[in-house]
Design an enzyme around this catalytic site. Structure first.
Site, mmCIF file in Angstrom:
data_model
loop_
_atom_site.group_PDB
_atom_site.id
_atom_site.type_symbol
_atom_site.label_atom_id
_atom_site.label_comp_id
_atom_site.label_asym_id
_atom_site.label_seq_id
_atom_site.Cartn_x
_atom_site.Cartn_y
_atom_site.Cartn_z
ATOM 1 N N ASP A 197 0.901 1.245 -6.095
ATOM 2 C CA ASP A 197 -0.053 0.597 -5.193
ATOM 3 C C ASP A 197 0.687 0.277 -3.908
ATOM 4 O O ASP A 197 1.591 -0.564 -3.889
ATOM 5 C CB ASP A 197 -0.593 -0.685 -5.842
ATOM 6 N N GLN B 83 1.553 1.191 1.965
ATOM 7 C CA GLN B 83 0.306 1.447 2.683
ATOM 8 C C GLN B 83 0.288 0.616 3.958
ATOM 9 O O GLN B 83 0.211 -0.600 3.922
ATOM 10 C CB GLN B 83 -0.918 1.089 1.836
ATOM 11 N N CYS C 245 -6.452 4.304 1.921
ATOM 12 C CA CYS C 245 -6.138 3.923 0.556
ATOM 13 C C CYS C 245 -6.281 5.098 -0.413
ATOM 14 O O CYS C 245 -5.421 5.347 -1.254
ATOM 15 C CB CYS C 245 -7.049 2.785 0.142
ATOM 16 N N HIS D 294 -10.325 -1.157 -3.843
ATOM 17 C CA HIS D 294 -8.990 -0.584 -3.664
ATOM 18 C C HIS D 294 -8.706 0.264 -4.891
ATOM 19 O O HIS D 294 -9.395 0.159 -5.896
ATOM 20 C CB HIS D 294 -7.969 -1.719 -3.545
#
Length: 240
Positions: A194, A99, A105, A179
């Site tokens: 993630d 990311q 996100c 998140h």
């Protein structure tokens, strides 16, 4: 120190804010990306067996919303150091991307969920997400992140869905402490994906039949690390 990230130019509230978790908006986002409605996100109302029985099966991915707290950041650092030292098995077929866009996100979580279930998902003929996945399948996690930064079709869809789910847009500099991660089953192992982490996290064996229950156990670990927090939410990608 928090790393600086690229931002998509938008006044819309980021997709990791609470409004993104409206199922209608989330599923609309999938349709706009060219995903056939044979799979849709549904609410996970709780972690006990009775509430989990309300979730349609099969389930192929779970997205967990959680607060980024000091406790979590300390755990994340320790976990990464431990795995770098000890190693772990990550199957080559796991699709993972970093990311680098701070306000994308939610989009990255959805990409992780869909990309690791391409054998189950039906794409529309002109799907912008399918083209992105086809183009990036041989890229590294870092290259996929850079490619997303300039991928106009997904950026426009992200902005549209973010506006759809919000009534008030925050400042572009507003601190974001929520998140989410994607949990998927790839090759009989449950992976946490993630984009803030350097690699996928292998949480052990799983199967199509037990995936939801296995994913919920991972969600519980997040909640147990921050017992005073209540800002947790989960949705599951289930067969419609």
């Amino acid at each position: 120190m928090v790393e600086r990230r690229q931002q998509w130019p938008s006044k819309a509230k980021p997709l990791h804010f609470e409004g993104f978790w409206e199922r209608k908006v989330t599923n609309q986002f999938l349709r706009q990306l060219g995903i056939h409605p044979s799979w849709q996100f549904v609410d996970v109302y709780g972690m006990d067996p009775e509430l989990l029985s309300m979730v349609p099966r099969p389930v192929c991915a779970v997205l967990l919303l959680f607060p980024v707290t000091e406790k979590y950041e300390m755990f994340r650092t320790e976990q990464e150091e431990k795995l770098k030292a000890q190693g772990q098995e990550v199957k080559p077929s796991v699709y993972f991307m970093k990311q680098t866009i701070s306000n994308a996100c939610g989009t990255i979580g959805l990409i992780h969920a869909i990309a690791n279930n391409r054998d189950k998902i039906n794409f529309e003929a002109e799907s912008s997400l399918k083209k992105f996945l086809d183009d990036s399948v041989s890229m590294s996690p870092e290259e996929r992140a850079k490619y997303l930064e300039t991928y106009e079709a997904i950026r426009v869809t992200h902005e549209s869905s973010a506006h759809e789910g919000q009534t008030e847009a925050p400042s572009i500099d507003e601190k974001v402490d929520l998140h989410f991660i994607a949990l998927v089953n790839v090759g009989g192992n449950l992976y946490e994906l993630d984009g803030r982490k350097p690699f996928p996290i292998n949480h052990g064996q799983s199967s199509d039949d037990t995936f939801l229950e296995d994913a919920v156990e991972v969600c519980k670990e997040f909640m147990e690390r921050d017992p005073e927090e209540i800002r947790f939410n989960a949705i599951a990608l289930a067969a419609a």
